[in-house]
Design a protein around this motif. Structure first.
Motif, mmCIF file in Angstrom:
data_model
loop_
_atom_site.group_PDB
_atom_site.id
_atom_site.type_symbol
_atom_site.label_atom_id
_atom_site.label_comp_id
_atom_site.label_asym_id
_atom_site.label_seq_id
_atom_site.Cartn_x
_atom_site.Cartn_y
_atom_site.Cartn_z
ATOM 1 N N GLN A 39 -4.596 -0.381 4.519
ATOM 2 C CA GLN A 39 -3.226 -0.625 4.999
ATOM 3 C C GLN A 39 -2.770 -1.988 4.518
ATOM 4 O O GLN A 39 -3.587 -2.889 4.273
ATOM 5 C CB GLN A 39 -3.154 -0.590 6.529
ATOM 6 C CG GLN A 39 -3.468 0.740 7.161
ATOM 7 C CD GLN A 39 -3.432 0.667 8.677
ATOM 8 O OE1 GLN A 39 -2.923 -0.304 9.263
ATOM 9 N NE2 GLN A 39 -3.961 1.701 9.333
ATOM 10 N N CYS A 51 0.860 -1.190 0.000
ATOM 11 C CA CYS A 51 0.000 0.000 0.000
ATOM 12 C C CYS A 51 0.897 1.241 0.000
ATOM 13 O O CYS A 51 1.617 1.495 0.981
ATOM 14 C CB CYS A 51 -0.920 0.011 1.209
ATOM 15 S SG CYS A 51 -2.019 1.448 1.249
ATOM 16 N N THR A 52 0.861 2.011 -1.126
ATOM 17 C CA THR A 52 1.658 3.240 -1.237
ATOM 18 C C THR A 52 0.772 4.375 -1.722
ATOM 19 O O THR A 52 -0.296 4.146 -2.311
ATOM 20 C CB THR A 52 2.811 3.042 -2.234
ATOM 21 O OG1 THR A 52 2.260 2.717 -3.524
ATOM 22 C CG2 THR A 52 3.777 1.957 -1.782
ATOM 23 N N LYS A 53 1.227 5.593 -1.464
ATOM 24 C CA LYS A 53 0.456 6.751 -1.877
ATOM 25 C C LYS A 53 0.549 6.934 -3.400
ATOM 26 O O LYS A 53 1.597 6.688 -4.010
ATOM 27 C CB LYS A 53 0.969 8.024 -1.197
ATOM 28 C CG LYS A 53 0.665 8.105 0.288
ATOM 29 C CD LYS A 53 -0.844 8.239 0.525
ATOM 30 C CE LYS A 53 -1.180 8.361 1.989
ATOM 31 N NZ LYS A 53 -2.630 8.468 2.213
ATOM 32 N N HIS A 54 -0.556 7.364 -3.978
ATOM 33 C CA HIS A 54 -0.587 7.663 -5.412
ATOM 34 C C HIS A 54 0.258 8.912 -5.650
ATOM 35 O O HIS A 54 0.077 9.924 -4.964
ATOM 36 C CB HIS A 54 -2.040 7.901 -5.858
ATOM 37 C CG HIS A 54 -2.228 7.905 -7.331
ATOM 38 N ND1 HIS A 54 -1.685 8.864 -8.166
ATOM 39 C CD2 HIS A 54 -2.920 7.052 -8.160
ATOM 40 C CE1 HIS A 54 -2.026 8.624 -9.416
ATOM 41 N NE2 HIS A 54 -2.793 7.507 -9.437
ATOM 42 N N ASP A 91 -3.314 12.940 -3.567
ATOM 43 C CA ASP A 91 -3.038 12.786 -2.128
ATOM 44 C C ASP A 91 -3.996 11.803 -1.446
ATOM 45 O O ASP A 91 -3.620 11.155 -0.462
ATOM 46 C CB ASP A 91 -3.123 14.142 -1.432
ATOM 47 C CG ASP A 91 -2.016 15.082 -1.883
ATOM 48 O OD1 ASP A 91 -1.003 14.570 -2.397
ATOM 49 O OD2 ASP A 91 -2.189 16.313 -1.746
ATOM 50 N N ARG A 92 -5.239 11.707 -1.932
ATOM 51 C CA ARG A 92 -6.247 10.886 -1.251
ATOM 52 C C ARG A 92 -6.335 9.467 -1.812
ATOM 53 O O ARG A 92 -7.180 8.696 -1.357
ATOM 54 C CB ARG A 92 -7.616 11.559 -1.349
ATOM 55 C CG ARG A 92 -7.667 12.895 -0.613
ATOM 56 C CD ARG A 92 -9.053 13.458 -0.633
ATOM 57 N NE ARG A 92 -9.115 14.729 0.080
ATOM 58 C CZ ARG A 92 -10.234 15.456 0.234
ATOM 59 N NH1 ARG A 92 -11.370 15.008 -0.290
ATOM 60 N NH2 ARG A 92 -10.194 16.596 0.884
ATOM 61 N N SER A 112 -4.593 5.677 -2.918
ATOM 62 C CA SER A 112 -3.496 4.751 -2.598
ATOM 63 C C SER A 112 -3.389 3.711 -3.697
ATOM 64 O O SER A 112 -4.402 3.297 -4.292
ATOM 65 C CB SER A 112 -3.746 4.057 -1.255
ATOM 66 O OG SER A 112 -3.818 5.001 -0.204
#
Length: 808
Positions: free
Chosen positions: A88, A56-59, A63-64, A66
């Motif tokens: 998560q 699970c990583t941020k795009h 910002d909102r 994943s």
């Protein structure tokens, strides 16, 4: 009406498919118009599987969002873009695969497709509970327990209930089947009649005795109108928690197309659809004066119903009120300010039996059609009110908590007894057209809830429970037997014969034809009057059979006398310039007979009506008003044709006659004839003299069957007629004159006839009878000396025994 098959199986443990049950119900008269599949969660969670979030990583561009890698158990992790804030790595989640159709709680269903979101590949969707219809939460994705196997179908995890829902086209007379219990009862009868060795029984759970009441809260109940509310029951439960219903209850309610509201309202709806008995729950704190009053509304009284519409009440509306205000239109709709809310702590639950006609009128008057009115206006079961309360109370105590603070209070002053019906196996077989085994007939009757009070070799005395409001006659019971046995199981005859005429082998039919032909030969025309009449025609209305929901006040009772229908026909014809009339009718009259086991008496009669001129308009100036002798001649002709010979004639005391004659056979009056009172004629707008006769059909038929035909040679010698006008005391009856005459001359006197009666104030307490005497000798022609001797003897005996005088 919707019936859930899974719900039905909780009442009756059947091992058949829904399609087989639908076919059986349709054959029994409960036509299943459609069978729909129902899933407790729309879509059945098809295409949803358990997955594990591996990464699970941020795009990078949002910002909102994943970027996740999700293992779904097939060895190829999926790339899924997720916008949930709680996602998560390491979580077990619900994954919607590409091609899956989702059914959210709000909005339209949609299909998952492979797509790019902000440039990143997304091969599925991680789901929140509202997106798949399992709840209303949308704060984040739904996280499964860590021990959930990857790749497991989510439908297995949430235990989806699949059901079949029958849409039954319920006919208005089948109020007994307006519930799951009613349908189960029919299905039980069908299956048990087909299989004698394996009998299944309806399961009754949830009716255990209620705990002892704490009597913390009490309420007074007053019913002011027992005609519209024969039974009213209620209980109070305190300390409840109004909340969302458990899943099983919501599933039951939703499966039949209802929306869930809260646990209390859902329970009352559940019991209504299970048992067919509507209930209503009031917030105890909103009942002012701690008093329930069941009364009719006052004219112009205002009431705001649950739909927030203020309605003007009619004086015939039955209302459930507290000490100050109305709270509910009885059996139809509740009020806006008295129902259960989220803050309710104590409730009063009512269960009642209301008059079907009263509920139907209120429902139509206010344009309100509810599940409760649907059942009440067809006729609910007065015996189920307390049973339904117990069922509802047990469920509330189990689901909503609380304590019973007022035990069952039941107001039932006049208990409605079951109908008693005499049932004949022979009549059943004759009407159905097939001989059915007696054991099968008994099984069907008992499985339908009908009790056998007495049993004979060829029949049964039955007690039909009140929930079968349309079963009141033997023919109704036979219809019940036939529909459960199956119309399809009654074979058609190989050879079908048609007859254009009536059944010539039926002696009763032949007799009716003989009567009609004889009267038509006397110039009478057959008429057919209504079996309905107005109670205004009768001085004593206690014996009348009243129509429960009459079309008008002129047709509110079954006729107890055939006279009034004939007078209406006469008035109709006179108003159309036809005043010389001769009618006859073969029909039935109806009365309440308290001495009879079956309460009602139905009798068949022949009625004759005569008015106007004897001769039609002619060129010879022949005119003669009809009188009693013309009517009597028709009766004598009919009696002669039917073999009635040894009858006696006496003066009639019929309340509808100015004067008349009674014709008696073996001590019983076989016919009454006379001049109808002017007052009665005027009520029907008839202003000319009407003569009326009523013949007892059963006595005439009995005489016809016992007739003995003898032939004798017609006398060669002429008969002689002599007339006397006698002045007699008013108390003297005609039959006394007839008896003295035949006792005085047994050989030569053949006939005595009264052809005129005259009374006037000038005569005081006297009256004048004009009599004719027919003399005949079969061996020789009578001489004047013989005739004068007989007449002198008659006059002498009349003077000595009756004080008669020859009128000058």
């Amino acid at each position: 009406m919707k019936i859930s098959y899974n719900w039905l199986k909780t009442l009756l443990p059947v091992q058949l498919s829904a399609e087989e049950v639908a076919a059986l119900l349709t054959d029994s008269g409960l036509e299943v118009e459609s069978v729909e599949n129902y899933e407790s969660i729309p879509g059945g969670l098809k295409g949803l599987i358990a997955g594990e979030v591996l990464e699970c990583t941020k795009h990078p561009d949002a910002d909102r969002l994943s970027l996740t890698k999700v293992d779904v158990g097939n060895g190829n992790p999926l790339s899924i873009v997720c916008g949930a804030p709680n996602v998560q790595a390491g979580q077990k989640v619900i994954v919607a695969m590409v091609g899956t159709k989702l059914f959210p709680v709000t909005g339209e269903p949609f299909e998952i497709k492979k797509s790019k979101i902000r440039g990143a590949l997304s091969e599925g969707m991680l789901c929140a509970e509202d997106e798949i219809g399992i709840g209303v939460g949308h704060a984040g994705i739904y996280v499964l327990p860590q021990d959930t196997p990857v790749g497991k179908p989510i439908s297995e995890y949430f235990k989806i209930e699949n059901d079949s829902v029958f849409e039954i086209g319920l006919t208005p007379n089948r109020s007994d089947a307006a519930s799951h219990l009613g349908v189960a009862r029919d299905l039980q009868a069908i299956l048990n009649s087909k299989n004698k060795d394996s009998q299944i029984q309806i399961i009754e759970n949830g009716y255990q005795e209620l705990p002892e009441s704490s009597n913390i809260n009490k309420i007074e109940i007053e019913v002011t109108n027992h005609e519209d509310c024969p039974r009213y029951s209620g209980i109070i439960i305190s300390g409840i928690e109004v909340k969302e219903s458990p899943d099983w209850l919501k599933t039951r309610i939703k499966s039949i197309g209802l929306r869930t509201i809260n646990n209390i309202v859902d329970i009352t709806n559940f019991v209504m659809h299970e048992l067919g008995q509507p209930l209503h729950a009031f917030d105890l704190e909103k009942i002012e004066g701690k008093k329930i009053i069941v009364r009719r509304a006052t004219k112009g009284e205002k009431f705001k119903t649950l739909d927030e519409i203020e309605r003007t009440l009619h004086e015939e509306d039955l209302m459930i009120c507290d000490a100050v205000k109305p709270m509910c239109i009885a059996g139809v709709f509740g009020g806006l300010h008295s129902g259960v809310s989220a803050n309710t702590n104590s409730i009063f639950i009512e269960s009642a039996y209301f008059n079907p006609a009263a509920v139907r009128k209120s429902s139509k008057r206010h344009g309100l059609k509810t599940d409760a009115s649907f059942r009440f206006e067809r006729g609910a079961d007065p015996d189920s009110t307390s049973k339904a309360l117990v069922r509802a109370a047990n469920l509330i105590l189990e689901i909503a908590g609380g304590t019973l603070s007022m035990g069952l209070k039941d107001i039932y002053p006049n208990i409605l007894e079951p109908f008693k019906v005499a049932f004949s196996y022979n009549n059943c077989n004759n009407l159905i057209g097939k001989e059915i085994d007696k054991s099968i007939i008994k099984s069907i009757i008992q499985n339908l809830g009908i009790q056998i009070e007495k049993e004979g070799a060829d029949g049964l005395l039955l007690k039909v429970p009140c929930f079968k409001s349309d079963v009141t006659r033997e023919a109704d019971v036979i219809e019940e037997v036939l529909r459960i046995y199956g119309y399809n199981n009654v074979e058609s005859a190989k050879n079908i014969h048609y007859s254009t005429g009536t059944n010539t082998n039926n002696e009763t039919v032949l007799f009716e034809r003989r009567v009609a032909e004889t009267l038509m030969g006397c110039g009478y025309h057959e008429m057919m009057g209504l079996s309905l009449s107005s109670d205004r025609n009768y001085s004593n209305i206690d014996h009348l059979v009243k129509v429960i929901n009459p079309l008008s006040s002129d047709l509110n009772v079954l006729r107890a006398e055939m006279l009034y229908g004939g007078l209406e026909a006469i008035a109709y014809n006179i108003n159309r310039k036809s005043s010389d009339l001769r009618f006859f009718e073969i029909g039935r009259t109806y009365q309440i007979n308290p001495d009879s086991e079956f309460k009602y008496a139905e009798q068949k009669h022949i009625a004759l009506f005569l008015t106007g001129e004897v001769y039609p308009e002619n060129a010879y100036g022949l005119k003669m008003k009809t009188d009693l002798s013309v009517l009597k001649a028709a009766l004598q002709t009919l009696f002669l044709k039917c073999g009635v010979n040894a009858y006696k004639v006496s003066e009639s005391n019929h309340e509808c006659f100015e004067y008349g004659l009674d014709f008696s056979l073996n001590g019983k009056i076989i016919a009454e004839a006379g001049l109808v009172k002017k007052m009665i004629c005027k009520k029907s707008d008839v202003n000319q003299a009407v003569y009326y006769a009523k013949i007892n059909w059963e006595l005439l038929l009995k005489a016809f069957k016992k007739r003995h035909i003898e032939f004798s040679e017609i006398s060669k010698f002429p008969a002689v007629r002599r007339d006397l006008a006698l002045l007699l005391n008013s108390s003297v009856k005609y039959n006394s004159i007839e008896e003295i005459a035949f006792a005085s001359e047994k050989k030569l006197l053949k006939e005595v006839n009264l052809f005129d009666i005259y009374s006037d104030a000038k005569l005081g307490d006297k009256k004048s009878y004009a009599l004719s005497f027919v003399l005949q000798d079969d061996q020789a022609t009578l001489t004047d000396k013989q005739i004068d001797g007989v007449m002198d003897k008659l006059l002498k005996n009349f003077k000595e025994k009756l004080g008669a005088e020859l009128r000058q």
